[in-house]
Design an enzyme around this catalytic site. Structure first.
Site, PDB file in Angstrom:
ATOM      1  N   LYS A 105      -8.631  -0.344   4.086  1.00  0.00           N
ATOM      2  CA  LYS A 105      -8.908  -0.783   3.620  1.00  0.00           C
ATOM      3  C   LYS A 105      -9.407  -2.267   4.154  1.00  0.00           C
ATOM      4  O   LYS A 105      -9.150  -2.821   4.370  1.00  0.00           O
ATOM      5  CB  LYS A 105      -8.072  -1.076   2.073  1.00  0.00           C
ATOM      6  CG  LYS A 105      -7.204  -1.741   2.173  1.00  0.00           C
ATOM      7  CD  LYS A 105      -6.762  -3.520   2.004  1.00  0.00           C
ATOM      8  CE  LYS A 105      -6.077  -4.100   2.024  1.00  0.00           C
ATOM      9  NZ  LYS A 105      -6.267  -5.508   2.486  1.00  0.00           N
ATOM     10  N   LEU A 125      -4.989  -4.381   6.624  1.00  0.00           N
ATOM     11  CA  LEU A 125      -6.485  -3.497   6.502  1.00  0.00           C
ATOM     12  C   LEU A 125      -4.809  -2.669   5.260  1.00  0.00           C
ATOM     13  O   LEU A 125      -5.631  -0.842   5.025  1.00  0.00           O
ATOM     14  CB  LEU A 125      -6.490  -2.559   7.858  1.00  0.00           C
ATOM     15  CG  LEU A 125      -7.497  -3.086   8.835  1.00  0.00           C
ATOM     16  CD1 LEU A 125      -7.578  -3.040  10.073  1.00  0.00           C
ATOM     17  CD2 LEU A 125      -8.313  -3.397   7.936  1.00  0.00           C
ATOM     18  N   ALA A 126      -3.967  -2.733   5.203  1.00  0.00           N
ATOM     19  CA  ALA A 126      -2.951  -2.036   4.581  1.00  0.00           C
ATOM     20  C   ALA A 126      -3.149  -0.620   5.494  1.00  0.00           C
ATOM     21  O   ALA A 126      -2.773   0.734   4.221  1.00  0.00           O
ATOM     22  CB  ALA A 126      -3.843  -1.835   3.102  1.00  0.00           C
ATOM     23  N   GLY A 179       0.195  -0.155   6.970  1.00  0.00           N
ATOM     24  CA  GLY A 179       1.052   0.549   6.098  1.00  0.00           C
ATOM     25  C   GLY A 179       1.907   1.093   4.916  1.00  0.00           C
ATOM     26  O   GLY A 179       1.972   2.021   4.450  1.00  0.00           O
ATOM     27  N   SER A 180       0.709   0.126   3.566  1.00  0.00           N
ATOM     28  CA  SER A 180       1.422   1.031   2.469  1.00  0.00           C
ATOM     29  C   SER A 180       0.150   1.824   2.419  1.00  0.00           C
ATOM     30  O   SER A 180       0.751   2.639   1.310  1.00  0.00           O
ATOM     31  CB  SER A 180      -0.135  -0.548   1.674  1.00  0.00           C
ATOM     32  OG  SER A 180       0.733  -1.579   1.886  1.00  0.00           O
ATOM     33  N   THR A 181      -1.311   2.316   3.089  1.00  0.00           N
ATOM     34  CA  THR A 181      -1.726   3.349   2.749  1.00  0.00           C
ATOM     35  C   THR A 181      -0.276   4.868   3.434  1.00  0.00           C
ATOM     36  O   THR A 181      -0.550   5.692   2.736  1.00  0.00           O
ATOM     37  CB  THR A 181      -3.419   3.519   3.268  1.00  0.00           C
ATOM     38  OG1 THR A 181      -3.783   4.112   3.098  1.00  0.00           O
ATOM     39  CG2 THR A 181      -3.009   3.949   5.235  1.00  0.00           C
ATOM     40  N   ASP A 235       0.279  -3.966  -2.249  1.00  0.00           N
ATOM     41  CA  ASP A 235      -1.351  -2.769  -1.898  1.00  0.00           C
ATOM     42  C   ASP A 235      -0.658  -1.292  -2.247  1.00  0.00           C
ATOM     43  O   ASP A 235      -1.914  -0.335  -2.208  1.00  0.00           O
ATOM     44  CB  ASP A 235      -1.499  -2.949  -0.387  1.00  0.00           C
ATOM     45  CG  ASP A 235      -2.110  -4.108  -0.229  1.00  0.00           C
ATOM     46  OD1 ASP A 235      -2.553  -5.270  -0.591  1.00  0.00           O
ATOM     47  OD2 ASP A 235      -2.374  -4.616   1.442  1.00  0.00           O
TER      48      ASP A 235
END
Length: 281
Positions: free
Chosen positions: A8, A97-98, A100-102, A134
């Site tokens: 993102k 850019l997120a 890890g979260s994605t 995120d």
């Protein structure tokens, strides 16, 4: 079972206050997925959680958000079996850019299907929030207004197919440290979030690119002058507008023409290893 876990960018990032109970910053952000993704593969195993990754600098133990997501899912739904997770990492790490979260969000979605739990997106988002702010957005994706600490998500009209060049410098940035150094009292000019939402509704790239704003630039750009130079350089190569994503250090720029974007991409590649020519999705 395999899924694409998209990165993102932030089209705007405003800090509007702090939560009394824990001091977390309250945010108002417009988030947007881009066509840069990790590939996440999950399969059942007899027991435990095993992770493989194509990048040796990515931890494959309990420090990894994908591992934490798998553990949380197993605990919540009392799953005795184990999982094997394979991550093909393309999104730069510690980049805003997120990435890890994605990956964590993708694991929750895949395990939900794999073990036939049929939890709703809302349930997965609530679960994911305890791992990272995120993750709820990464479960929903698209173009969205995210508020609170990131858990209140309002889908917006898709702002898709906009050309952008993204540069991740050779260093990472700690989100925690950036928020720690951020001083809300000193933030004089805030993003005009409502106007940006109106422009997104009208598909107005020029207004969006010229008026996007990220308050965390106040911290990260001051500390890393190279980011200012990257932004200026991208603008010189014909960007409509450039900005840092999240807490940084990735910088992206929108273009209204693929040839200009291609030229910028090639020029940025001369000095930076991680450069991407991509689009919003």
């Amino acid at each position: 079972m395999k899924i694409k876990a998209y990165a993102k960018i932030n089209i705007s990032l405003d800090v509007v206050g702090k939560r009394k109970e824990d001091g977390y910053h309250l945010l108002r952000m417009i988030m947007q997925n881009i066509d840069l993704y990790d590939e996440i593969y999950v399969e059942k195993r007899k027991e435990g959680i095993t992770i493989d990754c194509n990048k040796n600098y990515v931890p494959t133990d309990s420090r990894n958000l994908a591992y934490k997501a798998a553990m949380l899912f197993k605990e919540k739904y009392n799953i005795k079996e184990g999982v094997y997770i394979n991550i093909i990492k393309n999104i730069p790490v510690s980049a805003g850019l997120a990435g890890g979260s994605t990956d964590g969000a993708a694991v929750l979605k895949l395990m939900n299907k794999l073990f036939e739990i049929n939890a709703s997106d809302e349930e997965l988002m609530e679960m994911g929030l305890s791992l990272g702010a995120d993750i709820p957005y990464c479960i929903k994706g698209g173009t969205a207004l995210c508020e609170g600490v990131g858990e209140k998500i309002t889908p917006l009209k898709p702002f898709k197919d906009k050309i952008l060049v993204l540069v991740k410098p050779s260093f990472g940035v700690s989100t925690k440290e950036v928020y720690k150094a951020f001083d809300l009292e000193k933030a004089r000019i805030h993003p005009r979030t409502e106007k940006l939402i109106e422009a997104i509704e009208k598909d107005d790239l020029y207004y969006v690119a010229n008026n996007m704003k990220n308050l965390l630039e106040n911290v990260t750009l001051r500390k890393h002058n190279v980011l200012i130079r990257i932004k200026e350089e991208m603008n010189r190569y014909g960007a409509v507008g450039s900005m840092m994503s999240g807490s940084g250090p990735s910088v992206f720029a929108f273009f209204d023409d693929m040839l200009k974007a291609q030229r910028c991409y090639e020029k940025m590649k001369e000095n930076h290893r991680e450069v991407f020519l991509t689009r919003t999705i």
